[in-house]
Motif scaffolding. Structure first.
Motif, PDB file in Angstrom:
ATOM      1  N   ALA A 115     -10.085   2.042  10.398  1.00 36.94           N
ATOM      2  CA  ALA A 115     -11.341   3.606  10.867  1.00 36.94           C
ATOM      3  C   ALA A 115     -11.948   3.189   9.923  1.00 36.94           C
ATOM      4  N   GLY A 116     -11.832   2.392   9.389  1.00 39.53           N
ATOM      5  CA  GLY A 116     -13.733   2.308   8.985  1.00 39.53           C
ATOM      6  C   GLY A 116     -13.477   2.812   7.203  1.00 39.53           C
ATOM      7  N   ASP A 117     -12.575   2.715   6.837  1.00 39.73           N
ATOM      8  CA  ASP A 117     -12.659   4.031   5.703  1.00 39.73           C
ATOM      9  C   ASP A 117     -12.608   2.761   4.389  1.00 39.73           C
ATOM     10  N   PRO A 118     -14.207   3.399   3.963  1.00 34.35           N
ATOM     11  CA  PRO A 118     -14.690   2.434   2.517  1.00 34.35           C
ATOM     12  C   PRO A 118     -13.697   2.430   1.466  1.00 34.35           C
ATOM     13  N   GLY A 119     -12.478   3.191   1.184  1.00 36.70           N
ATOM     14  CA  GLY A 119     -11.788   2.820  -0.067  1.00 36.70           C
ATOM     15  C   GLY A 119     -10.851   2.097   0.434  1.00 36.70           C
ATOM     16  N   ALA A 120     -10.564   1.589   1.918  1.00 36.14           N
ATOM     17  CA  ALA A 120      -9.695   0.125   1.909  1.00 36.14           C
ATOM     18  C   ALA A 120     -10.780  -1.003   2.488  1.00 36.14           C
ATOM     19  N   GLY A 121     -10.410  -2.334   1.666  1.00 37.18           N
ATOM     20  CA  GLY A 121     -10.446  -3.632   2.343  1.00 37.18           C
ATOM     21  C   GLY A 121     -10.312  -4.585   1.857  1.00 37.18           C
ATOM     22  N   PRO A 122     -10.534  -5.812   2.433  1.00 34.35           N
ATOM     23  CA  PRO A 122      -9.253  -6.830   2.783  1.00 34.35           C
ATOM     24  C   PRO A 122      -9.230  -6.991   1.607  1.00 34.35           C
ATOM     25  N   ASP A 123      -9.637  -7.489   1.040  1.00 33.43           N
ATOM     26  CA  ASP A 123      -9.400  -8.224  -0.772  1.00 33.43           C
ATOM     27  C   ASP A 123      -8.427  -6.636  -1.465  1.00 33.43           C
ATOM     28  N   ASP A 124      -8.147  -5.795  -1.208  1.00 34.78           N
ATOM     29  CA  ASP A 124      -7.335  -5.379  -1.868  1.00 34.78           C
ATOM     30  C   ASP A 124      -5.943  -5.383  -2.271  1.00 34.78           C
ATOM     31  N   SER A 125      -5.433  -5.546  -2.434  1.00 33.72           N
ATOM     32  CA  SER A 125      -3.925  -5.672  -3.214  1.00 33.72           C
ATOM     33  C   SER A 125      -2.773  -5.745  -2.398  1.00 33.72           C
ATOM     34  N   ALA A 126      -3.541  -4.143  -1.516  1.00 32.32           N
ATOM     35  CA  ALA A 126      -2.600  -3.567  -0.064  1.00 32.32           C
ATOM     36  C   ALA A 126      -2.667  -4.321   0.737  1.00 32.32           C
ATOM     37  N   ALA A 127      -3.921  -5.070   0.641  1.00 34.04           N
ATOM     38  CA  ALA A 127      -4.174  -5.664   2.451  1.00 34.04           C
ATOM     39  C   ALA A 127      -3.080  -6.724   2.500  1.00 34.04           C
ATOM     40  N   ARG A 128      -2.427  -7.534   1.808  1.00 31.19           N
ATOM     41  CA  ARG A 128      -1.682  -8.390   1.518  1.00 31.19           C
ATOM     42  C   ARG A 128      -0.322  -8.214   1.600  1.00 31.19           C
ATOM     43  N   ILE A 129       1.000  -8.112   2.405  1.00 34.61           N
ATOM     44  CA  ILE A 129       2.135  -8.321   3.012  1.00 34.61           C
ATOM     45  C   ILE A 129       2.331  -8.789   1.213  1.00 34.61           C
ATOM     46  N   GLY A 130       2.451  -9.794   1.262  1.00 33.73           N
ATOM     47  CA  GLY A 130       2.921 -10.283  -0.112  1.00 33.73           C
ATOM     48  C   GLY A 130       4.212 -11.177   0.745  1.00 33.73           C
ATOM     49  N   GLU A 131       4.968 -11.488  -0.587  1.00 34.93           N
ATOM     50  CA  GLU A 131       6.209 -12.132  -0.576  1.00 34.93           C
ATOM     51  C   GLU A 131       7.852 -11.237  -0.683  1.00 34.93           C
ATOM     52  N   PRO A 132       8.875 -12.032   0.987  1.00 33.77           N
ATOM     53  CA  PRO A 132       9.340 -10.936   1.188  1.00 33.77           C
ATOM     54  C   PRO A 132      10.999 -10.295   0.091  1.00 33.77           C
ATOM     55  N   VAL A 133      11.146  -9.557   0.017  1.00 32.28           N
ATOM     56  CA  VAL A 133      12.300  -9.469  -0.615  1.00 32.28           C
ATOM     57  C   VAL A 133      12.822  -9.392  -0.041  1.00 32.28           C
ATOM     58  N   ALA A 134      14.004 -10.435  -0.329  1.00 31.98           N
ATOM     59  CA  ALA A 134      15.152 -10.770   0.042  1.00 31.98           C
ATOM     60  C   ALA A 134      16.259 -10.319   0.300  1.00 31.98           C
ATOM     61  N   ALA A 135      17.063 -10.397   1.854  1.00 34.20           N
ATOM     62  CA  ALA A 135      18.526  -9.931   1.288  1.00 34.20           C
ATOM     63  C   ALA A 135      19.525 -11.188   1.176  1.00 34.20           C
ATOM     64  N   ASP A 136      20.726 -10.137   0.478  1.00 31.59           N
ATOM     65  CA  ASP A 136      21.900 -11.291  -0.161  1.00 31.59           C
ATOM     66  C   ASP A 136      22.658 -11.547   0.439  1.00 31.59           C
ATOM     67  N   TRP A 137      22.584 -12.096   1.650  1.00 35.42           N
ATOM     68  CA  TRP A 137      23.123 -12.187   2.708  1.00 35.42           C
ATOM     69  C   TRP A 137      24.443 -12.321   2.238  1.00 35.42           C
ATOM     70  N   ALA A 138      25.310 -12.962   1.451  1.00 39.18           N
ATOM     71  CA  ALA A 138      27.317 -12.989   0.988  1.00 39.18           C
ATOM     72  C   ALA A 138      26.842 -11.465   0.895  1.00 39.18           C
ATOM     73  N   ILE A 139      26.191 -10.540   0.110  1.00 39.40           N
ATOM     74  CA  ILE A 139      26.984  -9.434  -0.082  1.00 39.40           C
ATOM     75  C   ILE A 139      26.642  -7.861   1.888  1.00 39.40           C
ATOM     76  N   CYS A 140      25.649  -9.424   1.739  1.00 40.33           N
ATOM     77  CA  CYS A 140      25.256  -7.712   3.332  1.00 40.33           C
ATOM     78  C   CYS A 140      26.910  -8.400   4.397  1.00 40.33           C
ATOM     79  N   ASP A 141      27.300  -9.104   4.315  1.00 33.41           N
ATOM     80  CA  ASP A 141      27.631 -10.070   5.276  1.00 33.41           C
ATOM     81  C   ASP A 141      29.547  -8.511   5.256  1.00 33.41           C
ATOM     82  N   ARG A 142      29.309  -8.525   4.469  1.00 34.45           N
ATOM     83  CA  ARG A 142      30.684  -7.193   3.754  1.00 34.45           C
ATOM     84  C   ARG A 142      30.109  -6.114   4.220  1.00 34.45           C
TER      85      ARG A 142
END
Length: 161
Positions: free
Chosen positions: A88-115
């Motif tokens: 939308a061209g919001d001047p407060g939202a740039g490509p270098d902002d921390s929110a512009a990166r998805i980052g590392e995933p928060v992995a599920a513990d499938w040993a627990i999820c399987d239950r």
């Protein structure tokens, strides 16, 4: 194309906007579904007083996986909202902002999820897949566009002139 340069923003913007909007709807629906399913499961634990120590551990594990799934979905939604603002061209939202990166995933513990209940497993897996899709989009949008053969020929002709 201006002098051999591609205006990447002009080419990709409508596609990115549509992708972001569709993914946003998908993420919000999944977040609502996750909230409902985890709340229902927590309620089922609370109403059954006959549960033992093993079930108490499962209840704590359920809470942890609920938080991980919610965190994963909130990272996705924050990334999508930031992309919306950038498009939308919001001047407060740039490509270098921390929110512009998805980052590392928060992995599920499938040993627990399987239950856990099958519907909860499906929701956790869907949130992990959505996160992976977002990460792949982010990578693809930031990689340089490949030069097509026609563009390469035009650049050669331009260089000769």
């Amino acid at each position: 194309m201006i002098r051999g340069h591609i205006n990447r923003a002009a080419i990709g913007l409508p596609v990115q906007r549509a992708q972001v909007e569709n993914l946003y709807v998908e993420a919000m629906l999944l977040a609502d579904e996750a909230y409902t399913a985890f709340a229902t499961q927590r309620g089922a634990f609370a109403h059954d007083a006959r549960r033992g120590a093993d079930d108490s551990l499962l209840q704590v594990s359920l809470a942890c996986e609920s938080l991980k799934t919610t965190t994963r979905l909130m990272h996705i939604i924050a990334w999508l909202l930031h992309r919306r603002a950038m498009i939308a061209g919001d001047p407060g939202a740039g490509p270098d902002d921390s929110a512009a990166r998805i980052g590392e995933p928060v992995a599920a513990d499938w040993a627990i999820c399987d239950r856990l209940d099958g519907s909860l497993q499906r929701i956790v897996a869907a949130s992990e897949r959505l996160f992976e899709r977002i990460a792949a989009l982010e990578t693809g949008w930031e990689s340089p566009l490949a030069v097509t053969p026609v563009q390469a020929m035009l650049a050669q002709l331009e260089a000769r002139l």
